[in-house]
Design a protein around this motif. Sequence first.
Motif, short mmCIF file in Angstrom:
data_model
loop_
_atom_site.label_atom_id
_atom_site.label_comp_id
_atom_site.label_asym_id
_atom_site.label_seq_id
_atom_site.Cartn_x
_atom_site.Cartn_y
_atom_site.Cartn_z
N ASP A 263 129.54 44.35 -73.99
CA ASP A 263 128.34 44.98 -73.45
C ASP A 263 127.58 45.80 -74.48
N ALA A 264 128.17 46.03 -75.64
CA ALA A 264 127.51 46.84 -76.67
C ALA A 264 126.27 46.13 -77.18
N ARG A 265 125.12 46.83 -77.12
CA ARG A 265 123.87 46.25 -77.58
C ARG A 265 123.50 46.74 -78.98
N THR A 266 124.20 47.78 -79.45
CA THR A 266 123.97 48.30 -80.80
C THR A 266 125.32 48.60 -81.44
N THR A 267 125.48 48.19 -82.68
CA THR A 267 126.73 48.43 -83.40
C THR A 267 126.43 49.08 -84.74
N LEU A 268 127.06 50.23 -84.98
CA LEU A 268 126.93 50.93 -86.25
C LEU A 268 128.27 50.87 -86.97
N THR A 269 128.24 50.56 -88.26
CA THR A 269 129.47 50.46 -89.05
C THR A 269 129.34 51.31 -90.29
N LEU A 270 130.28 52.23 -90.47
CA LEU A 270 130.32 53.11 -91.63
C LEU A 270 131.31 52.59 -92.66
N GLU A 271 131.04 52.85 -93.92
CA GLU A 271 131.95 52.42 -94.97
C GLU A 271 133.17 53.34 -94.98
N PRO A 272 134.37 52.78 -94.89
CA PRO A 272 135.59 53.61 -94.78
C PRO A 272 135.75 54.61 -95.92
N GLY A 347 139.31 58.12 -88.72
CA GLY A 347 139.07 56.89 -89.48
C GLY A 347 138.46 55.77 -88.65
N LEU A 348 137.87 56.09 -87.50
CA LEU A 348 137.24 55.07 -86.65
C LEU A 348 135.83 54.81 -87.18
N THR A 349 135.62 53.70 -87.82
CA THR A 349 134.40 53.48 -88.59
C THR A 349 133.33 52.70 -87.86
N THR A 350 133.63 52.09 -86.73
CA THR A 350 132.65 51.28 -86.01
C THR A 350 132.30 51.93 -84.68
N ILE A 351 131.00 51.98 -84.35
CA ILE A 351 130.52 52.60 -83.13
C ILE A 351 129.80 51.56 -82.29
N GLY A 352 130.25 51.35 -81.07
CA GLY A 352 129.59 50.45 -80.15
C GLY A 352 128.81 51.25 -79.12
N ILE A 353 127.51 50.98 -78.99
CA ILE A 353 126.64 51.71 -78.07
C ILE A 353 126.02 50.73 -77.08
N PRO A 359 129.01 55.63 -72.27
CA PRO A 359 129.95 56.12 -73.27
C PRO A 359 129.87 55.35 -74.59
N LEU A 360 130.10 56.05 -75.68
CA LEU A 360 130.18 55.41 -76.99
C LEU A 360 131.62 55.00 -77.25
N ARG A 361 131.80 53.91 -77.94
CA ARG A 361 133.13 53.43 -78.28
C ARG A 361 133.28 53.42 -79.80
N PHE A 362 134.15 54.28 -80.32
CA PHE A 362 134.50 54.31 -81.73
C PHE A 362 135.81 53.53 -81.89
N TYR A 363 135.89 52.63 -82.83
CA TYR A 363 137.11 51.82 -82.90
C TYR A 363 137.35 51.30 -84.31
N LEU A 364 138.62 50.98 -84.52
CA LEU A 364 139.07 50.32 -85.74
C LEU A 364 140.40 49.67 -85.42
N GLY A 365 140.45 48.36 -85.45
CA GLY A 365 141.68 47.65 -85.09
C GLY A 365 142.04 47.94 -83.64
N GLY A 366 143.30 48.34 -83.41
CA GLY A 366 143.75 48.63 -82.05
C GLY A 366 143.55 50.06 -81.62
N ARG A 367 142.92 50.89 -82.46
CA ARG A 367 142.67 52.29 -82.14
C ARG A 367 141.22 52.46 -81.71
N GLN A 368 141.01 53.25 -80.67
CA GLN A 368 139.65 53.47 -80.20
C GLN A 368 139.54 54.84 -79.55
N MET A 369 138.32 55.39 -79.56
CA MET A 369 138.03 56.64 -78.88
C MET A 369 136.73 56.45 -78.09
N ILE A 370 136.76 56.87 -76.83
CA ILE A 370 135.61 56.78 -75.96
C ILE A 370 135.04 58.19 -75.80
#
Length: 487
Positions: A263-272, A347-353, A359-370
Motif C-alpha cells: 500500500d506504500a505510495r512513497t518510498t524513501l531510502t537512506l544510505e546506511p 539502522g532502519l534505512t527505508t521508509i514506506g509512506i 502510519p509510517l513503516r521504517f524497515y530493513l530486512g526482518g526488522r521494522q518500526m511503525i
Amino acid sequence: MNPEPITLPVSELKPALAGLGKIILNKSTLPVLRTIKVERTSDGWICLTATDLDRFVTVRLEQPAKGEPFALLVPFEDLAKLTKSSNKGDSIHLEPGTKEDVILRFNLDDQLGETRAPSFPVQEFPAIPRIQANPVPVSESFRLALHEAMACSSTDETRYVLNGACIDVSQPEAHYLVGTDGRHLFSCNSFNLPFQKSLIIPKHKFLGWKDFNLDGAWQMKLTDSSDGKNQLLQISSRRWRFITRLIDGNYPNWRQVIPNPRDARTTLTLEPDKLDAVIQLIERMPNHDEQYHSLGIEYHEKECRLAFKSTAEAPWTRVPLPHCKAEGKPVTIFVDRRLLLKALQFGLTTIGIIDELSPLRFYLGGRQMIIMPVRPNESNPQDNKAPAPPPKETPIPSPPPTIQERKPQSMPTEPSDTPSPPANTLLGQLQLAIEEVDEIGAQHHQTYKKLRDVSTKLRGMLMTQKANDKELRTLRQHLRGLQTMRI
C-alpha cells in the motif's frame, strides 16, 4: 568455630556491585532486600545475589576459593562504601559475627582493619529459584532485537501487558520479538525458539547494562508451567544470571496494525553509511514543539526535505534531506522527531509512506518500526507553504493520537455518549484487544501488588517483633544484673 572467611577481590567486586545495584531497592520496607547474599558453594565458587522479589541477579567470581560452603547477608550500602574507598588490588574478607551483624575486614596499610555491619539470618533472604530446563542459546541478533523491542515498550503501569517485549511464537515458521507503547511499534522476525507459548519479558534496566551484554553469549531457561502463569525466565551469561517473573496476560494482536507494504505510495531510502550524518542534522534542528516534537518529511519535485520551526510562530523552514533516494507520489508528513531518531539509530534505512495520515513503516530486512504521524500547531496554516510549493501541498496537521484512540475505519461503532476517537491514529486496530487485556491485566496486577504489599507489611511486623524481643531480652539481662548487685 567460624568457617573460613570469604574473600572478595575489590577488582571484581566493584563491577559486581554495579550490576547488583540495579536490583537493590534502597527504599524497600523490607530491610533484607537491601542486603546481598554472599555464598561459597560446595564447589568453592563465590556467588553474590540481590533481589527485589520479582527478579534475582547473581554473579559468580572468576576463581573458586577454598573453604567449607556457607552463606551470609551483607548490607549493600556498607559493602559498596567500603569497596569504593579501597584500592583495586585490595580484598575484603567477610565472616559471620553475632546473630545480628557480620564482620568486614579490609586492607589498612600493612594490616587488616575491621568493621561490623548489621545483618540478618540467611534464612530470611528470599529463596533463589532453580530452573530445571534445557538452556536455549541466544543469538546476537536476538539480543539486539530484544533491546530494541524493550526500547519501544510502554512505561505506563496501567498498561502492564505492554511493559515489556513479547516473544510471539504463534506462527511456527517465524517467531517475532515485539515491543510497543501505543505510539510506535517495533517487530523483528526470523527467530525459531523452542517455546510452546508466547511470553512477555518485563523491561528492566539490568538487561541493557553494558557489562552483562559483554559477558559472553546469553542462554535462556523457562520454567515449565501448564497454565502459563507465574512463569520465570532465566537469562544467563558466562558469570551473570538474571531471573525474572514474566508478565501474565495476552499481548494484543499487533499484526493487525502493520501497514501492508504494497500500500506504500512513497518510498524513501537512506544510505546506511550516511545515517550518522542525517541523525546529527536532525539533532541540530530547533524544536519548537516541546509536547509533540514535530518534524516534517517532504517529497516534492523529486527532492526530499525536512521541515522544522525555530519557534511556534515562525514559518516552516525546509532543508534538503541528504543521502536520500525517493520514488512514488509527492507527500508531506509530520512525525515525532524522537521516534524518527530512534528508527534511524536502529539502522532502519527505508521508509514506506501510504499518505499523510497513515502510519509510517521504517524497515530493513526482518526488522521494522511503525510510527504514527503527528499534527503540529495549525495556528499558521499558511506557513506550510514552501518557498516554491507544489500546487497541492498537504495542510499541516495538529496533535498526535495514540493507539488507544484509533478504531478501524471499517469497524462499525456502537452509540456512545462520548465522541468517537479520530480514525487517523496509529495502530488503532489494537483498540478493542488492548481494552480487553488491559482490564484483565490491570485487575491481576492490582491483586498481585496488594498481596505483595501485605507480604511486605507482615515481614516488617516480623522484623519489628524480633527487634522488640531482642530489646526485651537485653532489658531482662540488665535487670538480672541489677538484682545481683549488693550495696
